[in-house]
Design a protein around this motif. Structure first.
Motif, PDB file in Angstrom:
ATOM      1  N   LEU A  26       0.832  -1.192   0.000  1.00  0.00           N
ATOM      2  CA  LEU A  26       0.000   0.000   0.000  1.00  0.00           C
ATOM      3  C   LEU A  26       0.870   1.247   0.000  1.00  0.00           C
ATOM      4  CD1 LEU A  26      -2.655  -0.886   2.725  1.00  0.00           C
ATOM      5  CD2 LEU A  26      -2.915  -1.062   0.270  1.00  0.00           C
ATOM      6  N   ARG A  79       1.507   4.443   1.723  1.00  0.00           N
ATOM      7  CA  ARG A  79       1.197   4.883   3.080  1.00  0.00           C
ATOM      8  C   ARG A  79       0.552   6.271   3.151  1.00  0.00           C
ATOM      9  NH1 ARG A  79       3.060   1.622   6.793  1.00  0.00           N
ATOM     10  NH2 ARG A  79       3.334   3.150   8.443  1.00  0.00           N
ATOM     11  N   ARG A 134      -5.038  -2.705   6.716  1.00  0.00           N
ATOM     12  CA  ARG A 134      -4.247  -2.594   5.476  1.00  0.00           C
ATOM     13  C   ARG A 134      -4.424  -3.852   4.627  1.00  0.00           C
ATOM     14  NH1 ARG A 134      -0.202  -0.670   9.110  1.00  0.00           N
ATOM     15  NH2 ARG A 134       0.967  -2.588   8.766  1.00  0.00           N
ATOM     16  N   CYS A 189      -3.392   5.368   4.680  1.00  0.00           N
ATOM     17  CA  CYS A 189      -3.167   3.926   4.831  1.00  0.00           C
ATOM     18  C   CYS A 189      -2.086   3.635   5.870  1.00  0.00           C
ATOM     19  CB  CYS A 189      -2.797   3.300   3.491  1.00  0.00           C
ATOM     20  SG  CYS A 189      -4.186   3.188   2.349  1.00  0.00           S
TER      21      CYS A 189
END
Length: 78
Positions: free
Chosen positions: A1, A3, A54, A46
């Motif tokens: 992901l 962040r 997550r 995230c």
């Protein structure tokens, strides 16, 4: 992901990568956020989410374009 992206931004990015129409992306994002109980965290970075959240965002990404088949290899593993 990524962040710094929110789950909503992350999902929109991948919806665009799949070349989905904007209206389909918006509907799909709302659907997967609700399915994975992420609606309340849709606009949080995230990087601020728990590991479990997550992981749910990552799985939601795989379902965003409504694939016919999804194979998950150790989805509960970090």
């Amino acid at each position: 992901l990524y962040r710094d992206m929110t789950p909503r931004e992350y999902l929109r990015f991948f919806g665009q990568c799949h070349d989905l129409p904007d209206s389909t992306i918006t509907d799909s994002i709302d659907e997967v956020l609700a399915t994975f109980d992420l609606t309340s965290k849709a606009d949080a970075p995230c990087g601020a989410l728990s590991k479990g959240m997550r992981q749910r965002v990552a799985i939601a990404r795989t379902l965003l374009h409504r694939p016919d088949l999804v194979i998950l290899d150790e989805p509960a593993d970090g």
